[in-house]
Design a protein around this motif. Sequence first.
Motif, mmCIF file in Angstrom:
data_model
loop_
_atom_site.group_PDB
_atom_site.id
_atom_site.type_symbol
_atom_site.label_atom_id
_atom_site.label_comp_id
_atom_site.label_asym_id
_atom_site.label_seq_id
_atom_site.Cartn_x
_atom_site.Cartn_y
_atom_site.Cartn_z
ATOM 1 N N ALA A 1 0.763 -1.501 0.264
ATOM 2 C CA ALA A 1 0.477 -0.345 -0.162
ATOM 3 C C ALA A 1 1.012 1.348 0.138
ATOM 4 C CB ALA A 1 -0.673 0.077 1.536
ATOM 5 N N THR A 2 2.172 0.806 0.784
ATOM 6 C CA THR A 2 2.479 2.046 0.889
ATOM 7 C C THR A 2 3.374 2.328 -0.149
ATOM 8 O OG1 THR A 2 3.165 2.289 3.578
ATOM 9 C CG2 THR A 2 5.029 3.626 1.803
ATOM 10 N N VAL A 3 3.860 1.551 -0.716
ATOM 11 C CA VAL A 3 4.902 2.035 -2.016
ATOM 12 C C VAL A 3 3.867 2.369 -3.458
ATOM 13 C CG1 VAL A 3 6.348 0.573 -3.445
ATOM 14 C CG2 VAL A 3 6.395 0.264 -1.965
ATOM 15 N N LEU A 4 2.608 1.658 -3.614
ATOM 16 C CA LEU A 4 1.607 1.970 -4.155
ATOM 17 C C LEU A 4 1.088 4.077 -4.172
ATOM 18 C CD1 LEU A 4 -0.539 -1.306 -4.986
ATOM 19 C CD2 LEU A 4 1.248 -0.014 -6.402
ATOM 20 N N GLY A 5 0.911 4.015 -2.893
ATOM 21 C CA GLY A 5 0.752 5.261 -2.677
ATOM 22 C C GLY A 5 1.843 6.007 -3.053
ATOM 23 N N ILE A 6 3.360 5.911 -3.151
ATOM 24 C CA ILE A 6 4.411 6.351 -3.891
ATOM 25 C C ILE A 6 3.945 6.742 -5.263
ATOM 26 C CG2 ILE A 6 7.045 6.694 -4.350
ATOM 27 C CD1 ILE A 6 6.942 5.186 -1.437
ATOM 28 N N LEU A 7 4.016 5.426 -6.057
ATOM 29 C CA LEU A 7 3.471 5.626 -7.201
ATOM 30 C C LEU A 7 2.712 5.772 -8.143
ATOM 31 C CD1 LEU A 7 5.233 3.042 -9.228
ATOM 32 C CD2 LEU A 7 2.990 2.001 -9.302
ATOM 33 N N ALA A 8 1.476 6.225 -7.085
ATOM 34 C CA ALA A 8 0.337 7.250 -7.261
ATOM 35 C C ALA A 8 0.558 8.654 -7.830
ATOM 36 C CB ALA A 8 -1.118 6.660 -6.130
ATOM 37 N N VAL A 9 1.271 9.017 -6.662
ATOM 38 C CA VAL A 9 2.087 10.458 -6.492
ATOM 39 C C VAL A 9 2.721 10.287 -7.761
ATOM 40 C CG1 VAL A 9 3.738 12.016 -5.884
ATOM 41 C CG2 VAL A 9 2.392 10.811 -3.939
ATOM 42 N N ALA B 1 -3.737 4.493 -2.586
ATOM 43 C CA ALA B 1 -2.923 4.331 -3.400
ATOM 44 C C ALA B 1 -3.782 5.561 -4.020
ATOM 45 C CB ALA B 1 -2.964 3.380 -4.799
ATOM 46 N N LEU B 2 -4.673 5.844 -3.600
ATOM 47 C CA LEU B 2 -6.058 7.279 -4.326
ATOM 48 C C LEU B 2 -5.595 8.143 -3.239
ATOM 49 C CD1 LEU B 2 -9.578 4.728 -4.941
ATOM 50 C CD2 LEU B 2 -7.643 6.653 -7.096
ATOM 51 N N PHE B 3 -5.586 7.519 -2.352
ATOM 52 C CA PHE B 3 -5.103 8.789 -0.684
ATOM 53 C C PHE B 3 -3.537 9.892 -1.548
ATOM 54 C CE2 PHE B 3 -3.412 10.554 2.144
ATOM 55 C CZ PHE B 3 -4.733 11.016 3.303
ATOM 56 N N GLY B 4 -3.063 8.526 -2.314
ATOM 57 C CA GLY B 4 -1.166 9.332 -2.098
ATOM 58 C C GLY B 4 -1.376 9.948 -3.770
ATOM 59 N N PHE B 5 -2.517 9.539 -4.472
ATOM 60 C CA PHE B 5 -2.439 10.301 -6.434
ATOM 61 C C PHE B 5 -3.622 11.542 -5.485
ATOM 62 C CE2 PHE B 5 -5.757 11.000 -9.377
ATOM 63 C CZ PHE B 5 -5.236 11.006 -10.250
ATOM 64 N N GLY B 6 -3.846 11.145 -4.413
ATOM 65 C CA GLY B 6 -4.104 12.854 -4.412
ATOM 66 C C GLY B 6 -3.621 13.691 -4.182
ATOM 67 N N VAL C 1 7.969 15.513 -3.607
ATOM 68 C CA VAL C 1 8.992 15.570 -2.720
ATOM 69 C C VAL C 1 7.968 15.505 -0.959
ATOM 70 C CG1 VAL C 1 11.260 15.777 -1.040
ATOM 71 C CG2 VAL C 1 11.672 15.936 -3.012
ATOM 72 N N LEU C 2 6.986 16.695 -1.342
ATOM 73 C CA LEU C 2 6.420 17.074 0.007
ATOM 74 C C LEU C 2 5.459 15.590 0.006
ATOM 75 C CD1 LEU C 2 5.585 18.120 2.475
ATOM 76 C CD2 LEU C 2 4.514 19.505 0.844
ATOM 77 N N SER C 3 4.646 15.219 -1.158
ATOM 78 C CA SER C 3 3.980 14.228 -1.278
ATOM 79 C C SER C 3 4.598 13.507 -0.861
ATOM 80 C CB SER C 3 3.117 14.429 -2.824
ATOM 81 O OG SER C 3 3.046 15.496 -3.054
ATOM 82 N N VAL C 4 5.165 12.752 -1.175
ATOM 83 C CA VAL C 4 5.959 11.378 -1.024
ATOM 84 C C VAL C 4 6.189 11.301 0.740
ATOM 85 C CG1 VAL C 4 7.763 9.327 -1.016
ATOM 86 C CG2 VAL C 4 6.427 10.738 -3.126
ATOM 87 N N ILE C 5 7.172 11.675 1.405
ATOM 88 C CA ILE C 5 6.994 12.215 2.808
ATOM 89 C C ILE C 5 5.816 11.748 3.265
ATOM 90 C CG2 ILE C 5 7.267 14.246 4.729
ATOM 91 C CD1 ILE C 5 9.818 14.846 2.697
ATOM 92 N N LEU C 6 4.428 12.911 2.661
ATOM 93 C CA LEU C 6 3.246 13.101 3.590
ATOM 94 C C LEU C 6 2.583 10.566 2.732
ATOM 95 C CD1 LEU C 6 1.459 15.966 3.318
ATOM 96 C CD2 LEU C 6 2.534 14.909 4.926
ATOM 97 N N VAL C 7 2.739 10.596 1.775
ATOM 98 C CA VAL C 7 2.622 8.927 1.725
ATOM 99 C C VAL C 7 2.969 7.812 2.524
ATOM 100 C CG1 VAL C 7 2.469 7.498 -0.132
ATOM 101 C CG2 VAL C 7 1.908 9.562 0.059
ATOM 102 N N VAL C 8 4.358 8.165 2.753
ATOM 103 C CA VAL C 8 5.340 7.256 3.886
ATOM 104 C C VAL C 8 4.449 7.815 5.285
ATOM 105 C CG1 VAL C 8 7.441 6.088 4.678
ATOM 106 C CG2 VAL C 8 7.208 7.200 1.786
ATOM 107 N N VAL D 1 3.868 6.881 10.514
ATOM 108 C CA VAL D 1 4.681 7.754 11.899
ATOM 109 C C VAL D 1 3.537 8.793 11.731
ATOM 110 C CG1 VAL D 1 6.443 9.684 11.920
ATOM 111 C CG2 VAL D 1 6.642 7.831 10.245
ATOM 112 N N VAL D 2 2.780 9.778 11.478
ATOM 113 C CA VAL D 2 2.160 10.539 12.057
ATOM 114 C C VAL D 2 0.659 10.135 12.281
ATOM 115 C CG1 VAL D 2 0.512 12.796 11.851
ATOM 116 C CG2 VAL D 2 2.444 12.683 10.462
ATOM 117 N N GLU D 3 0.489 8.896 12.384
ATOM 118 C CA GLU D 3 -0.842 8.755 13.312
ATOM 119 C C GLU D 3 -0.929 7.119 13.810
ATOM 120 O OE1 GLU D 3 -3.931 6.588 10.511
ATOM 121 O OE2 GLU D 3 -3.909 8.173 9.103
ATOM 122 N N PRO D 4 0.463 6.966 13.896
ATOM 123 C CA PRO D 4 1.005 5.734 15.112
ATOM 124 C C PRO D 4 1.466 7.193 16.287
ATOM 125 C CG PRO D 4 1.738 5.157 13.539
ATOM 126 C CD PRO D 4 1.208 6.186 13.257
ATOM 127 N N ALA D 5 2.104 8.114 15.577
ATOM 128 C CA ALA D 5 2.665 9.318 17.323
ATOM 129 C C ALA D 5 1.090 9.924 17.579
ATOM 130 C CB ALA D 5 3.453 10.350 16.251
#
Lengths: 254, 307
Positions: A68-76, A161-166, A175-182, A187-191
């Motif tokens: 899911a994370t990798v496809l999020g990056i791909l979608a970005v 993936a669609l979230f990352g695409f958005g 760069v910012l999009s990929v950082i957010l997708v990962v 990181v953010v939600e578990p924190a």
Amino acid sequence: MNKLIRAEWIKFSTLRSNTILLAVGVVLNVAVLVFGLVFFNRSLGPGDPVTDIDTRISAVTSPLEMLATVLGILAVMVTASEYKSKTVIPSFAAAPIRSEVIGAKGILVAMVSFTTAVVLAVVNLVAGAVTLDAQGFPLDLADDHLVQAVSGAVIYVTLAALFGFGLGVLLKSPVLSVILVVAIPNVVEPALAGFLPDWIERFLPFSAGGALAAPGGTDRLSAWEGGGVLGLWALVLIVVAILVFERRDLGNTD
Amino acid sequence: MSIVVEGLTKRYGAKTVVDDLSFEILPGQVTGFLGPNGAGKSTTMRCMVELDRADSGTVRVEGSRYRSLQYPGRVVGTLLEARAVHPARTARGHLRMLAACGRITDTRVDEVMGMTGLSEAAGRRVGGFSLGMHQRLGLAAAILGEPTYLMLDEPTNGLDPEGIRWVRDFLKHQAAQGRGVFVSSHLLAELALFVDRLIVIGKGKLIAATTVAELTRQRPKDVYVCTPRGDELTGELRKRGAEVTPADAELRVTGMAVEAVGDLAALLGIPLHGLRAESGTLEDAFLEMTAEAQEYRSTFGDEAVPS
């Protein structure tokens, strides 16, 4: 619309970086799968790892979270690569109705993600069933939780993936999009999970969406509720992104 | 049928880059789009195909909005930025992705690569292309849909003389096939050889919509005089309202016809060793016209940039 999806497919398939990223996703999935199955015997977790059917199911579905994370990056990258290389200029001159182009890109992202997730889900399921059976922990393929978690994981991958695409359409910086997708799911939600009130936490996109792939859902949300929350996030993000993108000057890239 | 731009205005923040600009592009003609760097030519073109959002004004391509055309690339072929290609994609891949938007076949893709001399490089990644090859690829993309109009932003910029000539011949050939060509440049000399009409802008505003012939005709002629008694003649000419400046061994007289200068010298008995009238170059005409609108001026060399 058909012609635009075809154009997007050509854009996607003529870049080797996309193929490589897909391969990375497949490799990560397989690595997590193998690790989970090999060490299944020795794993310690909530409940009894040996007898709990849900733990066996997780060994099959959890590798897909990596995907899911990798496809999020791909979608970005589907949008970001056009910005970076300035191909937005010839692309949107050739197809000036932006919402349609973004729509076509979104459909492509959904199709690629869904297909990849289905293929890997089947691979994981077959490999998991065979290996676990040999170890003496059979998987009941008709088990309600198994059916829900595996199909849920496929939907989770697609929605992530669609979230990352958005994000990729909304933000100009890849760069910012990929950082957010990962970072958002990992990181953010578990924190945030530690100190947010429960009723807010259940509406965070990925912790809610995680219920899709969790056998029997989570204690906060059922699988379909969780999927609904993540799906809504992705939908709102894409709609906002299209509205912002519609007004953007695409030619002035300097 | 034509492309009509009316009252086009585009601002970036507080800066008005295109200011109430109106003009028309006719099919089957070469229209030069001329202006100094920063005059707003590229922005105008980008607004015309709706890549940049105009603040006001309208653009009508054969009566309809650009975005309403079913296959825009079959009506207006564009080359706005030759470097706008993904370096990892092959030339053929780049053209195929654009062709798909207009339902254009791969056969046509191969055909335009042949027409632009890119057949050999079809399978090569664009990242390794020279600027000249980028321009060729851009032109190949522009003619993919056999459009009625071509719109090209500085297609010769940065090319060597051979490349410039190739592009010019290519555009002449396209025009000869009846295509309306709209081509921008900041150098008049590049356009003067083959344009039918000229649209001149400066600081985003229309300065002139004219023809090359008219531009030459309108220019008042300067008179060049060569005489051993220069000081005397200068004084007499100035008394009669002419402007006189020394130019090498000659005097340049502005504001008086060549016949009048000759008659005056004869009347005063001043010998003349040379007398001729010259209308200056088109370049001068262009520079004078746009002097007001120069974005940046140098503080020296007032010949090149009149103030």
